[in-house]
Design a protein around this motif. Structure first.
Motif, PDB file in Angstrom:
ATOM      1  N   GLY A  27     -13.897   7.272  24.422  1.00 30.18           N
ATOM      2  CA  GLY A  27     -14.995   7.506  23.493  1.00 30.18           C
ATOM      3  C   GLY A  27     -15.009   8.849  22.810  1.00 30.18           C
ATOM      4  N   GLU A  28     -13.874   9.560  22.791  1.00 28.73           N
ATOM      5  CA  GLU A  28     -13.815  10.864  22.135  1.00 28.73           C
ATOM      6  C   GLU A  28     -12.731  10.888  21.075  1.00 28.73           C
ATOM      7  OE1 GLU A  28     -13.586  14.331  24.546  1.00 28.73           O
ATOM      8  OE2 GLU A  28     -15.066  13.618  26.002  1.00 28.73           O
ATOM      9  N   GLU A  29     -12.927  11.781  20.082  1.00 28.05           N
ATOM     10  CA  GLU A  29     -11.893  12.005  19.081  1.00 28.05           C
ATOM     11  C   GLU A  29     -10.720  12.727  19.737  1.00 28.05           C
ATOM     12  OE1 GLU A  29     -12.079  10.991  15.959  1.00 28.05           O
ATOM     13  OE2 GLU A  29     -14.159  10.325  15.936  1.00 28.05           O
ATOM     14  N   GLY A  30      -9.521  12.561  19.160  1.00 26.81           N
ATOM     15  CA  GLY A  30      -8.342  13.218  19.717  1.00 26.81           C
ATOM     16  C   GLY A  30      -8.423  14.729  19.588  1.00 26.81           C
ATOM     17  N   LYS A  31      -8.024  15.430  20.610  1.00 27.43           N
ATOM     18  CA  LYS A  31      -8.002  16.890  20.618  1.00 27.43           C
ATOM     19  C   LYS A  31      -6.562  17.393  20.482  1.00 27.43           C
ATOM     20  CE  LYS A  31     -12.472  17.334  21.834  1.00 27.43           C
ATOM     21  NZ  LYS A  31     -12.836  15.937  22.081  1.00 27.43           N
ATOM     22  N   LYS A  32      -6.436  18.694  20.296  1.00 26.68           N
ATOM     23  CA  LYS A  32      -5.132  19.328  20.160  1.00 26.68           C
ATOM     24  C   LYS A  32      -4.279  19.061  21.400  1.00 26.68           C
ATOM     25  CE  LYS A  32      -2.958  23.770  19.127  1.00 26.68           C
ATOM     26  NZ  LYS A  32      -3.174  25.211  18.809  1.00 26.68           N
ATOM     27  N   GLY A  33      -3.032  18.700  21.155  1.00 28.11           N
ATOM     28  CA  GLY A  33      -2.110  18.455  22.258  1.00 28.11           C
ATOM     29  C   GLY A  33      -2.162  17.059  22.830  1.00 28.11           C
ATOM     30  N   GLY A  34      -3.002  16.177  22.252  1.00 27.90           N
ATOM     31  CA  GLY A  34      -3.204  14.862  22.832  1.00 27.90           C
ATOM     32  C   GLY A  34      -2.718  13.723  21.960  1.00 27.90           C
ATOM     33  N   ILE A  35      -2.857  12.523  22.517  1.00 30.56           N
ATOM     34  CA  ILE A  35      -2.543  11.271  21.822  1.00 30.56           C
ATOM     35  C   ILE A  35      -3.858  10.525  21.609  1.00 30.56           C
ATOM     36  CG2 ILE A  35      -1.313   9.067  21.957  1.00 30.56           C
ATOM     37  CD1 ILE A  35       0.670  10.460  23.882  1.00 30.56           C
ATOM     38  N   TYR A  36      -4.145  10.160  20.383  1.00 29.11           N
ATOM     39  CA  TYR A  36      -5.426   9.528  20.041  1.00 29.11           C
ATOM     40  C   TYR A  36      -5.176   8.101  19.575  1.00 29.11           C
ATOM     41  CZ  TYR A  36      -9.979   8.973  17.641  1.00 29.11           C
ATOM     42  OH  TYR A  36     -11.222   8.541  17.221  1.00 29.11           O
ATOM     43  N   LEU A  37      -5.769   7.143  20.291  1.00 31.54           N
ATOM     44  CA  LEU A  37      -5.638   5.722  19.967  1.00 31.54           C
ATOM     45  C   LEU A  37      -6.993   5.216  19.491  1.00 31.54           C
ATOM     46  CD1 LEU A  37      -3.702   4.611  23.198  1.00 31.54           C
ATOM     47  CD2 LEU A  37      -2.765   5.605  21.087  1.00 31.54           C
ATOM     48  N   THR A  38      -7.054   4.709  18.272  1.00 29.52           N
ATOM     49  CA  THR A  38      -8.359   4.334  17.725  1.00 29.52           C
ATOM     50  C   THR A  38      -8.275   3.208  16.702  1.00 29.52           C
ATOM     51  OG1 THR A  38     -10.370   5.227  16.686  1.00 29.52           O
ATOM     52  CG2 THR A  38      -8.264   6.041  15.848  1.00 29.52           C
ATOM     53  N   THR A  39      -9.384   2.477  16.589  1.00 26.50           N
ATOM     54  CA  THR A  39      -9.550   1.493  15.517  1.00 26.50           C
ATOM     55  C   THR A  39     -10.517   2.008  14.454  1.00 26.50           C
ATOM     56  OG1 THR A  39     -11.214   0.440  16.924  1.00 26.50           O
ATOM     57  CG2 THR A  39      -9.019  -0.556  16.898  1.00 26.50           C
ATOM     58  N   ILE A  40     -11.062   3.180  14.648  1.00 30.98           N
ATOM     59  CA  ILE A  40     -12.016   3.761  13.702  1.00 30.98           C
ATOM     60  C   ILE A  40     -11.272   4.274  12.473  1.00 30.98           C
ATOM     61  CG2 ILE A  40     -13.685   5.626  13.354  1.00 30.98           C
ATOM     62  CD1 ILE A  40     -14.379   5.323  16.338  1.00 30.98           C
ATOM     63  N   GLY A  41     -11.790   3.936  11.307  1.00 29.02           N
ATOM     64  CA  GLY A  41     -11.162   4.386  10.073  1.00 29.02           C
ATOM     65  C   GLY A  41      -9.925   3.583   9.693  1.00 29.02           C
ATOM     66  N   SER A  42      -9.777   2.396  10.277  1.00 25.32           N
ATOM     67  CA  SER A  42      -8.594   1.566  10.008  1.00 25.32           C
ATOM     68  C   SER A  42      -8.785   0.754   8.735  1.00 25.32           C
ATOM     69  CB  SER A  42      -8.336   0.631  11.190  1.00 25.32           C
ATOM     70  OG  SER A  42      -9.464  -0.205  11.405  1.00 25.32           O
ATOM     71  N   ASP A  43      -7.701   0.119   8.318  1.00 27.39           N
ATOM     72  CA  ASP A  43      -7.682  -0.682   7.098  1.00 27.39           C
ATOM     73  C   ASP A  43      -7.536  -2.160   7.472  1.00 27.39           C
ATOM     74  OD1 ASP A  43      -7.217  -1.914   4.679  1.00 27.39           O
ATOM     75  OD2 ASP A  43      -5.553  -0.629   4.086  1.00 27.39           O
ATOM     76  N   LYS A  44      -8.453  -2.981   7.008  1.00 30.01           N
ATOM     77  CA  LYS A  44      -8.404  -4.415   7.313  1.00 30.01           C
ATOM     78  C   LYS A  44      -7.091  -5.047   6.880  1.00 30.01           C
ATOM     79  CE  LYS A  44     -11.116  -8.658   6.788  1.00 30.01           C
ATOM     80  NZ  LYS A  44     -12.335  -9.270   6.182  1.00 30.01           N
ATOM     81  N   ASN A  45      -6.477  -4.498   5.838  1.00 28.21           N
ATOM     82  CA  ASN A  45      -5.212  -5.042   5.336  1.00 28.21           C
ATOM     83  C   ASN A  45      -4.060  -4.879   6.320  1.00 28.21           C
ATOM     84  OD1 ASN A  45      -6.295  -5.905   2.874  1.00 28.21           O
ATOM     85  ND2 ASN A  45      -6.053  -3.876   1.956  1.00 28.21           N
ATOM     86  N   GLN A  46      -4.245  -4.062   7.351  1.00 31.55           N
ATOM     87  CA  GLN A  46      -3.220  -3.947   8.388  1.00 31.55           C
ATOM     88  C   GLN A  46      -3.070  -5.249   9.178  1.00 31.55           C
ATOM     89  OE1 GLN A  46      -4.904  -0.556  10.517  1.00 31.55           O
ATOM     90  NE2 GLN A  46      -3.168   0.720   9.915  1.00 31.55           N
ATOM     91  N   GLY A  47      -4.107  -6.061   9.188  1.00 35.70           N
ATOM     92  CA  GLY A  47      -4.077  -7.283   9.980  1.00 35.70           C
ATOM     93  C   GLY A  47      -4.145  -6.972  11.462  1.00 35.70           C
TER      94      GLY A  47
END
Length: 536
Positions: free
Chosen positions: A106-126
């Motif tokens: 539930g947090e945004e990615g910080k420096k030095g990390g790996i961030y996995l998210t669906t927020i801000g994605s594009d529907k056209n990605q399928g």
């Protein structure tokens, strides 16, 4: 005068260097301006399947033991699903790096990390598309659905050094990724590997191993050929003799084996965690001797057939005019549907040489309707499409390039042309395993074809590479016949035809030899790709 001469010399040498680079790009990518530009953007791209867009920047991201994996979905349920993907990559990375990366929900990615998210994605990605953005400070994978994040994770693994695939902790390696922006999504929805577990049986762990390897290259379907003349491999509780008798042997007279329903459910779960769908197949009306040997009521004389351990085809058939047959099939599909979440069930339909055409037509139509009664989309091998009882609600798995009826009926097709896609075909005359009735399939031949060579694009659901196992009895042989050809099949299914070129692909494939070796894959070491080896 001397300075002027030096400047001329430098100018000429620079011009020659530029011309050489352009010439190499044209050779690798064809005399096409758009492809040449794409090649410049992808100059350091070794990813398989080849992404739609790969733009390399300056610098690198270094993964350290203090890195964290941040996960955030559009809602709590999505965050939990992404967390499971994070657990998967955490465990993969831990094996070779020794790092115990913490997962932060539930947090945004910080420096030095790996961030996995669906927020801000594009529907056209399928469902399967993703975007990877790496900077010197962090790594971000954005996808419209968690499934896309899972595909992106497999790409992320390939951005790391090959030692990431070793099964022990590796010291003195900088775990770095290039600064890069990748945008990607698949060309076809169905990208399959079929394993025939009927002719030779393979354990749950052996199949899990192949699921892991295939998922790396974005294969998303594993089709299990669960019944044939030589064996029945899935427990059906109403008919226990199918496995105790029908599953008791295999080609050559080995001990055979079968999956309990609990084991099958475990296999389905394992695959689903990698976003791979298990597609079960029960071949009929032909290829049915294991069932005929298990129950006498499936035979006209009421007697059980002898078990069969040879490799001939086309000699067996269920009774197409018996209600007992359809009651049996209904019971089997009912039980399988309760433990198989796949939208598909494969009903076979090939090489029914002992079944009259009119009886065959009626049979496949009626069995298709039974599958649909239980909410499944039936798939059948050609010539199932030639039955008047079959329509566009059924999918053709096309292996003979004989799909005229399917085209006329507007049926979707899975392309598995034997001369191009059969993994049991030998690479050459020296191959120690496999057959050659459809011809040899070298690595280059396996790569240089496209589904639209055989069907209109709008009817192509995808591709599948089948491994029939008449001569394949262990994982060593299985690896050898599947790899490296499956990497090319994965790319055919994922990457648009216009972006694929054998000469360029061969360079990327060569880099994957070390990765496969680190994973213990007994791949065919083709000397035309790996120059320091002898072709075997």
């Amino acid at each position: 005068m001397k300075n002027v001469s030096n400047r001329k010399f430098i100018f000429i040498m620079t011009l020659l260097l530029i011309m050489s680079i352009v010439s190499i790009s044209i050779i690798l990518n064809g005399n096409n301006n758009s492809k040449t530009i794409f090649a410049v953007e992808n100059s350091n791209n070794i990813i398989i399947p080849k992404p739609l867009s790969y733009k390399k920047g300056e610098g690198k991201f270094i993964l350290t033991k203090d890195a964290k994996i941040y996960v955030k979905g559009n809602n709590e349920q999505e965050t939990e699903e992404i967390s499971k993907i994070a657990e998967f990559i955490k465990e993969k990375l831990k094996i070779s790096t020794g790092f115990e990366l913490n997962i932060i929900k539930g947090e945004e990615g910080k420096k030095g990390g790996i961030y996995l998210t669906t927020i801000g994605s594009d529907k056209n990605q399928g469902n399967e598309g993703y975007k990877i953005i790496t900077t010197s400070e962090n790594v971000k994978i954005i996808a419209y659905k968690p499934e896309g994040i899972s595909r992106g994770i497999q790409t992320l693994r390939q951005l790391l050094p090959p030692s990431i695939e070793k099964n022990t902790v590796v010291k003195d390696v900088e775990w770095s990724l290039p600064v890069v922006t990748i945008e990607d999504k698949p060309e076809y929805a169905y990208r399959g590997l079929m394993i025939d577990v009927a002719r030779h049986f393979f354990t749950v762990d052996e199949i899990k191993r192949q699921i892991d390897y295939a998922a790396q290259y974005k294969i998303n379907k594993v089709h299990l050929h669960l019944s044939d003349d030589q064996g029945w491999r899935l427990e059906i509780k109403k008919y226990p003799d199918l496995t105790t008798i029908g599953g008791s042997t295999e080609v050559g007279g080995g001990k055979g084996g079968y999956y309990t329903q609990e084991q099958f459910k475990d296999l389905v779960k394992y695959a689903s965690e990698r976003y791979v769908e298990i597609v079960p197949e029960f071949d009929m009306p032909g290829h049915s001797n294991a069932a005929l040997a298990s129950y006498g009521f499936l035979n006209k004389d009421g007697k059980k057939k002898p078990l069969y351990t040879g490799t001939d085809v086309g000699f067996s058939s269920l009774m197409t005019d018996s209600e007992k047959t359809y009651e049996f099939i209904d019971d089997v599909i009912n039980e399988v549907s309760q433990i198989s979440p796949s939208k598909y069930i494969h009903i076979g339909g090939d090489e029914a040489d002992k079944t009259k055409k009119s009886d065959y037509d009626y049979f496949v139509g009626r069995v298709s309707k039974i599958a649909q009664k239980y909410g499944k989309t039936p798939i059948g091998w050609d010539p199932i499409d030639t039955s008047p009882e079959i329509d566009s609600s059924v999918i053709l798995q096309n292996w003979k390039d004989s799909n005229k009826a399917a085209r006329e009926k507007n049926m979707k097709m899975i392309i598995s042309i034997a001369q191009k896609a059969y993994l049991d075909m030998k690479y050459n005359e020296r191959t120690p395993y496999g057959l050659s009735w459809a011809g040899y399939i070298p690595v280059e031949t396996a790569y240089k074809w496209d589904p639209i060579d055989y069907a209109p694009k709008e009817l192509v659901l995808g591709i599948e590479a089948p491994l029939w196992t008449e001569t394949i009895s262990d994982t060593k042989a299985m690896d050898y016949m599947i790899y490296p050809r499956l990497l090319g099949y994965g790319e055919i299914g994922w990457t648009p035809k216009a972006n694929r070129d054998w000469n360029e692909y061969k360079i990327r494939l060569e880099k994957h030899g070390e990765r496969m070796k680190n994973q213990g894959i007994n791949y065919y070491n083709d000397s035309s790709i790996w120059k320091d080896t002898k072709s075997n």
